[in-house]
Write a protein that holds these residues in place. Structure first.
Motif, PDB file in Angstrom:
ATOM      1  N   GLY A  94       0.777  -0.993   0.077  1.00 25.17           N
ATOM      2  CA  GLY A  94       0.067   0.124   0.567  1.00 25.17           C
ATOM      3  C   GLY A  94       0.839   1.339  -0.104  1.00 25.17           C
ATOM      4  O   GLY A  94       0.428   2.018   0.429  1.00 25.17           O
ATOM      5  N   ALA A  95       2.220   1.381   0.084  1.00 26.04           N
ATOM      6  CA  ALA A  95       2.841   2.100  -0.052  1.00 26.04           C
ATOM      7  C   ALA A  95       3.656   2.598  -1.659  1.00 26.04           C
ATOM      8  O   ALA A  95       3.877   1.872  -1.877  1.00 26.04           O
ATOM      9  CB  ALA A  95       4.446   2.517   0.497  1.00 26.04           C
ATOM     10  N   LYS A  96       3.180   4.350  -1.809  1.00 24.01           N
ATOM     11  CA  LYS A  96       3.124   4.427  -3.037  1.00 24.01           C
ATOM     12  C   LYS A  96       5.161   4.747  -3.524  1.00 24.01           C
ATOM     13  O   LYS A  96       4.716   5.967  -3.059  1.00 24.01           O
ATOM     14  CB  LYS A  96       2.645   5.317  -3.861  1.00 24.01           C
ATOM     15  N   VAL A  97       5.814   4.049  -3.294  1.00 30.62           N
ATOM     16  CA  VAL A  97       6.976   4.610  -3.689  1.00 30.62           C
ATOM     17  C   VAL A  97       7.446   4.876  -4.984  1.00 30.62           C
ATOM     18  O   VAL A  97       7.089   3.894  -5.835  1.00 30.62           O
ATOM     19  CB  VAL A  97       8.280   3.248  -1.998  1.00 30.62           C
ATOM     20  N   THR A  98       8.707   5.824  -4.728  1.00 28.45           N
ATOM     21  CA  THR A  98       9.135   5.320  -6.389  1.00 28.45           C
ATOM     22  C   THR A  98      10.214   4.316  -6.364  1.00 28.45           C
ATOM     23  O   THR A  98      10.850   3.444  -5.184  1.00 28.45           O
ATOM     24  CB  THR A  98      10.109   6.999  -6.270  1.00 28.45           C
ATOM     25  N   PHE A  99      11.326   4.614  -7.604  1.00 26.61           N
ATOM     26  CA  PHE A  99      11.988   3.249  -7.977  1.00 26.61           C
ATOM     27  C   PHE A  99      13.001   4.242  -7.140  1.00 26.61           C
ATOM     28  O   PHE A  99      14.122   2.989  -6.564  1.00 26.61           O
ATOM     29  CB  PHE A  99      12.634   3.360  -9.377  1.00 26.61           C
ATOM     30  N   GLN A 100      13.722   5.480  -7.205  1.00 30.38           N
ATOM     31  CA  GLN A 100      14.818   5.787  -6.028  1.00 30.38           C
ATOM     32  C   GLN A 100      14.621   5.730  -4.695  1.00 30.38           C
ATOM     33  O   GLN A 100      15.190   5.680  -4.218  1.00 30.38           O
ATOM     34  CB  GLN A 100      14.842   7.353  -5.988  1.00 30.38           C
ATOM     35  N   GLU A 101      13.609   5.734  -4.172  1.00 28.92           N
ATOM     36  CA  GLU A 101      13.056   5.845  -2.898  1.00 28.92           C
ATOM     37  C   GLU A 101      13.277   3.690  -1.997  1.00 28.92           C
ATOM     38  O   GLU A 101      14.104   3.780  -1.567  1.00 28.92           O
ATOM     39  CB  GLU A 101      11.598   6.159  -2.573  1.00 28.92           C
ATOM     40  N   ALA A 102      12.627   3.068  -3.062  1.00 24.87           N
ATOM     41  CA  ALA A 102      13.000   1.580  -3.079  1.00 24.87           C
ATOM     42  C   ALA A 102      14.804   1.770  -2.861  1.00 24.87           C
ATOM     43  O   ALA A 102      15.159   0.869  -2.235  1.00 24.87           O
ATOM     44  CB  ALA A 102      12.551   1.342  -4.378  1.00 24.87           C
ATOM     45  N   TYR A 103      15.561   2.071  -4.001  1.00 30.03           N
ATOM     46  CA  TYR A 103      16.420   1.765  -4.136  1.00 30.03           C
ATOM     47  C   TYR A 103      17.468   2.842  -3.012  1.00 30.03           C
ATOM     48  O   TYR A 103      18.513   2.415  -2.465  1.00 30.03           O
ATOM     49  CB  TYR A 103      16.968   2.881  -5.546  1.00 30.03           C
ATOM     50  N   ASP A 104      17.051   3.707  -2.594  1.00 27.90           N
ATOM     51  CA  ASP A 104      17.242   3.884  -1.236  1.00 27.90           C
ATOM     52  C   ASP A 104      17.266   3.148   0.200  1.00 27.90           C
ATOM     53  O   ASP A 104      18.300   3.129   1.127  1.00 27.90           O
ATOM     54  CB  ASP A 104      16.825   4.907  -1.203  1.00 27.90           C
ATOM     55  N   ILE A 105      16.035   2.788   0.038  1.00 30.10           N
ATOM     56  CA  ILE A 105      15.451   1.654   1.249  1.00 30.10           C
ATOM     57  C   ILE A 105      16.696   0.044   1.089  1.00 30.10           C
ATOM     58  O   ILE A 105      17.456   0.587   1.906  1.00 30.10           O
ATOM     59  CB  ILE A 105      14.259   1.012   1.023  1.00 30.10           C
ATOM     60  N   VAL A 106      16.766   0.142   0.167  1.00 31.13           N
ATOM     61  CA  VAL A 106      18.219  -1.051  -0.320  1.00 31.13           C
ATOM     62  C   VAL A 106      19.131  -0.984   0.357  1.00 31.13           C
ATOM     63  O   VAL A 106      20.171  -1.171   1.004  1.00 31.13           O
ATOM     64  CB  VAL A 106      17.626  -1.822  -1.459  1.00 31.13           C
ATOM     65  N   LEU A 107      19.877  -0.203  -0.604  1.00 30.02           N
ATOM     66  CA  LEU A 107      21.198   1.026   0.315  1.00 30.02           C
ATOM     67  C   LEU A 107      21.265   1.358   1.651  1.00 30.02           C
ATOM     68  O   LEU A 107      22.512   0.960   2.699  1.00 30.02           O
ATOM     69  CB  LEU A 107      21.798   2.073  -0.157  1.00 30.02           C
ATOM     70  N   ALA A 108      20.243   1.447   2.409  1.00 30.17           N
ATOM     71  CA  ALA A 108      20.077   1.784   3.717  1.00 30.17           C
ATOM     72  C   ALA A 108      20.306   0.299   4.691  1.00 30.17           C
ATOM     73  O   ALA A 108      21.145   0.334   5.912  1.00 30.17           O
ATOM     74  CB  ALA A 108      18.399   2.800   4.166  1.00 30.17           C
ATOM     75  N   GLU A 109      19.438  -0.806   3.571  1.00 29.55           N
ATOM     76  CA  GLU A 109      18.991  -1.856   4.588  1.00 29.55           C
ATOM     77  C   GLU A 109      20.431  -3.009   4.267  1.00 29.55           C
ATOM     78  O   GLU A 109      21.353  -3.018   5.138  1.00 29.55           O
ATOM     79  CB  GLU A 109      18.451  -2.818   4.130  1.00 29.55           C
TER      80      GLU A 109
END
Length: 154
Positions: A94-109
């Motif tokens: 249900g979260a409408k994230v952008t590809f950039q936001e998803a990439y940032d999540i992966v980098l943070a993890e």
């Protein structure tokens, strides 16, 4: 929102979720709008699996059959794959994230995994507070906790 007369379930659900498509590595996929029940059940069963078939099955449930094979053929790398999975799971949740936001999540993890604690974190861990009072714990002397020295019988 008012119900529309003679609207099918599929039409209703598409309207509510705003389903659409995205092209990822040359493959057009449905934007996930919900986590499929089958995926929820299989994730629990395959929690520790690293089998390629199991991964292919999970990606298939989220994006469609044989999407992983097409992405692999089109040169998708591991970081791309992790980013697409983060993006897809976020949308499914249900979260409408952008590809950039998803990439940032992966980098943070990835940064948080395997990173040694810094000096401040080590100090904070060594100066733990007492569970009962919230104050700093006091070192117990070795006299009260140590065992008596034993002499060898040899």
């Amino acid at each position: 929102m008012t119900a529309r007369k003679n609207e099918s379930w599929d039409d209703f659900w598409t309207r509510v979720n705003g389903a659409g498509t995205e092209t990822i590595r040359g493959v057009e996929v449905q934007v996930p709008t919900d986590v499929p029940l089958a995926m929820e059940q299989r994730l629990k069963a395959l929690e520790d699996s690293e089998s390629e078939d199991d991964i292919r099955e999970m990606v298939g449930l989220l994006f469609g059959a044989d999407v992983l094979g097409q992405w692999t053929e089109n040169g998708m790398g591991l970081m791309e794959f992790k980013t697409v999975l983060a993006w897809g799971m976020a949308h499914a949740g249900g979260a409408k994230v952008t590809f950039q936001e998803a990439y940032d999540i992966v980098l943070a993890e990835e940064a948080s995994e395997g990173k040694a604690p810094n000096r401040a974190q080590r100090r904070a861990a060594s100066n733990s507070r007492s569970a009962s009072t919230g104050g700093r714990s006091r070192r117990t002397s070795s006299a009260s906790t140590g065992s008596a020295r034993r002499t060898s019988l040899a």
